[in-house]
Scaffold this active site. Structure first.
Site, PDB file in Angstrom:
ATOM      1  N   GLU A   1     -16.927 -27.142 -11.445  1.00  0.00           N
ATOM      2  CA  GLU A   1     -16.384 -25.929 -10.816  1.00  0.00           C
ATOM      3  C   GLU A   1     -15.503 -25.190 -11.823  1.00  0.00           C
ATOM      4  OE1 GLU A   1     -16.534 -23.572  -8.950  1.00  0.00           O
ATOM      5  OE2 GLU A   1     -15.758 -24.016  -6.957  1.00  0.00           O
ATOM      6  N   ASP A   2     -15.448 -23.882 -11.689  1.00  0.00           N
ATOM      7  CA  ASP A   2     -14.601 -23.100 -12.597  1.00  0.00           C
ATOM      8  C   ASP A   2     -13.125 -23.210 -12.206  1.00  0.00           C
ATOM      9  OD1 ASP A   2     -15.075 -21.753 -10.232  1.00  0.00           O
ATOM     10  OD2 ASP A   2     -15.479 -19.812 -11.136  1.00  0.00           O
TER      11      ASP A   2
ATOM     12  N   ASP B   1      -8.958 -23.395  -5.916  1.00  0.00           N
ATOM     13  CA  ASP B   1      -7.845 -22.599  -5.402  1.00  0.00           C
ATOM     14  C   ASP B   1      -7.331 -23.262  -4.126  1.00  0.00           C
ATOM     15  OD1 ASP B   1      -6.199 -20.246  -5.417  1.00  0.00           O
ATOM     16  OD2 ASP B   1      -7.498 -19.354  -3.920  1.00  0.00           O
TER      17      ASP B   1
ATOM     18  N   LYS C   1      -5.349 -25.012  -9.044  1.00  0.00           N
ATOM     19  CA  LYS C   1      -4.080 -24.435  -8.561  1.00  0.00           C
ATOM     20  C   LYS C   1      -3.447 -25.406  -7.563  1.00  0.00           C
ATOM     21  CE  LYS C   1      -5.853 -19.653  -8.773  1.00  0.00           C
ATOM     22  NZ  LYS C   1      -6.089 -18.411  -7.986  1.00  0.00           N
TER      23      LYS C   1
ATOM     24  N   PHE D   1      -3.883 -15.044 -10.049  1.00  0.00           N
ATOM     25  CA  PHE D   1      -5.288 -14.642 -10.075  1.00  0.00           C
ATOM     26  C   PHE D   1      -5.724 -14.496 -11.523  1.00  0.00           C
ATOM     27  CE2 PHE D   1      -8.879 -11.691  -9.828  1.00  0.00           C
ATOM     28  CZ  PHE D   1      -9.646 -12.354  -8.889  1.00  0.00           C
TER      29      PHE D   1
ATOM     30  N   ARG E   1     -16.551 -11.138 -16.245  1.00  0.00           N
ATOM     31  CA  ARG E   1     -17.026 -12.504 -16.480  1.00  0.00           C
ATOM     32  C   ARG E   1     -17.272 -12.772 -17.966  1.00  0.00           C
ATOM     33  NH1 ARG E   1     -18.204 -14.841 -11.484  1.00  0.00           N
ATOM     34  NH2 ARG E   1     -19.066 -13.479  -9.907  1.00  0.00           N
TER      35      ARG E   1
HETATM   36  P1  XMP Z   1     -11.383 -22.346  -3.000  1.00  0.00           P
HETATM   37  O1  XMP Z   1     -10.235 -21.591  -2.381  1.00  0.00           O
HETATM   38  O2  XMP Z   1     -12.438 -22.682  -2.003  1.00  0.00           O
HETATM   39  O3  XMP Z   1     -11.997 -21.259  -3.964  1.00  0.00           O
HETATM   40  O4  XMP Z   1     -10.915 -23.527  -3.804  1.00  0.00           O
HETATM   41  C1  XMP Z   1     -12.729 -21.577  -5.043  1.00  0.00           C
HETATM   42  C2  XMP Z   1     -13.486 -20.352  -5.508  1.00  0.00           C
HETATM   43  O5  XMP Z   1     -12.699 -19.160  -5.365  1.00  0.00           O
HETATM   44  C3  XMP Z   1     -12.815 -18.351  -6.492  1.00  0.00           C
HETATM   45  N1  XMP Z   1     -11.485 -18.167  -7.085  1.00  0.00           N
HETATM   46  C4  XMP Z   1     -11.173 -17.337  -8.064  1.00  0.00           C
HETATM   47  N2  XMP Z   1     -11.946 -16.475  -8.752  1.00  0.00           N
HETATM   48  N3  XMP Z   1     -10.050 -15.845 -10.033  1.00  0.00           N
HETATM   49  C5  XMP Z   1     -11.365 -15.736  -9.742  1.00  0.00           C
HETATM   50  O6  XMP Z   1     -12.042 -14.952 -10.395  1.00  0.00           O
HETATM   51  C6  XMP Z   1      -9.213 -16.683  -9.380  1.00  0.00           C
HETATM   52  O7  XMP Z   1      -8.024 -16.752  -9.691  1.00  0.00           O
HETATM   53  C7  XMP Z   1      -9.820 -17.471  -8.335  1.00  0.00           C
HETATM   54  N4  XMP Z   1      -9.315 -18.397  -7.512  1.00  0.00           N
HETATM   55  C8  XMP Z   1     -10.356 -18.819  -6.752  1.00  0.00           C
HETATM   56  C9  XMP Z   1     -13.764 -19.046  -7.423  1.00  0.00           C
HETATM   57  O8  XMP Z   1     -15.038 -18.501  -7.261  1.00  0.00           O
HETATM   58  C10 XMP Z   1     -13.768 -20.476  -6.971  1.00  0.00           C
HETATM   59  O9  XMP Z   1     -15.018 -21.083  -7.181  1.00  0.00           O
HETATM   60 MG    MG Z   2     -16.591 -20.470  -8.339  1.00  0.00          MG
END
Ligand code: XMP
Ligand code: MG
Length: 182
Positions: free
Chosen positions: A105-106, A109, A137, A158, A171
């Site tokens: 995963e990238d 959050d 995070k 963000f 991207r």
């Molecule tokens: P959750 O909240 O499910 O979210 O852990 C994970 C996905 O939310 C996106 N995400 C971000 N994308 N900048 C972004 O461009 C951010 O700071 C950010 N925070 C969450 C991302 O797609 C991730 O897979």
């Molecule tokens: Mg993602």
């Protein structure tokens, strides 16, 4: 280095340079190679699109353990706030039964995407499920899921670039940028 970028009315500043990303990638790859050193069958790496495509591509080229690659597309985010639900836009095309699975995963959050996705993966009875994320995070997800390999912990800010987008833009930036406050 382009130290600031602007999208609409938002300005972003360099947060994690491409040089620092390389250091993180080398450490993560070393940890993954060590963790799976005794496993002879390929590990199934599942990249969560779209954001992790660059991270996945860079990471796999540093792995010495045998792997297979799968992609899924999950969406839990619109604009800059979490929607609280996960949609499957591209589903897994292979069985994971009896396999070692590593989710790539990238950024984690709220942790919701991976919490829901991990439960779905468990139904296929893989031998193991581990999670690797470039960014985490912890102040947002409060460790609701176990993350096995973390590139870097960041605050609730963000970030964009290196695969991460703002409304699908940014991207391709080689560095990771964060929203500039004030
Ligand atoms: P959750 O909240 O499910 O979210 O852990 C994970 C996905 O939310 C996106 N995400 C971000 N994308 N900048 C972004 O461009 C951010 O700071 C950010 N925070 C969450 C991302 O797609 C991730 O897979
Ligand atoms: Mg993602």
């Amino acid at each position: 280095m382009i130290s600031e970028v602007t999208y609409g009315d938002k300005t972003f500043e360099v947060f994690i340079s491409q040089e620092e990303i390389q250091v993180i990638l080398n450490r993560l790859a070393g940890e993954i190679n060590d963790a799976y050193a005794d496993i002879s069958e390929p590990i199934v790496l599942i990249s969560i699109l779209d954001g992790s495509f660059i991270f996945m591509a860079d990471l796999v080229r540093k792995l010495s353990v045998p792997i297979e690659i799968q992609f899924v597309k999950l969406k839990s985010y619109e604009d800059m706030t979490s929607r609280g639900e996960v949609a499957h836009l591209l589903k897994l095309q292979t069985s994971l039964t009896g396999k070692h699975v590593l989710v790539v995963e990238d950024i984690i959050d709220t942790g919701l995407t991976l919490e829901v996705f991990s439960e779905e993966l468990k139904k296929q009875n893989p031998l193991t499920i581990k999670i690797c994320t470039l960014l985490s995070k912890p102040e947002v997800h409060n460790d609701i899921i176990d993350i096995d390999f973390v590139g870097k912990e960041i605050g609730p800010e963000f970030v964009i670039g290196y695969g991460l987008d703002i409304d699908e833009a940014a991207r391709q930036l080689p560095h990771i940028y964060r929203l500039k406050i004030g």
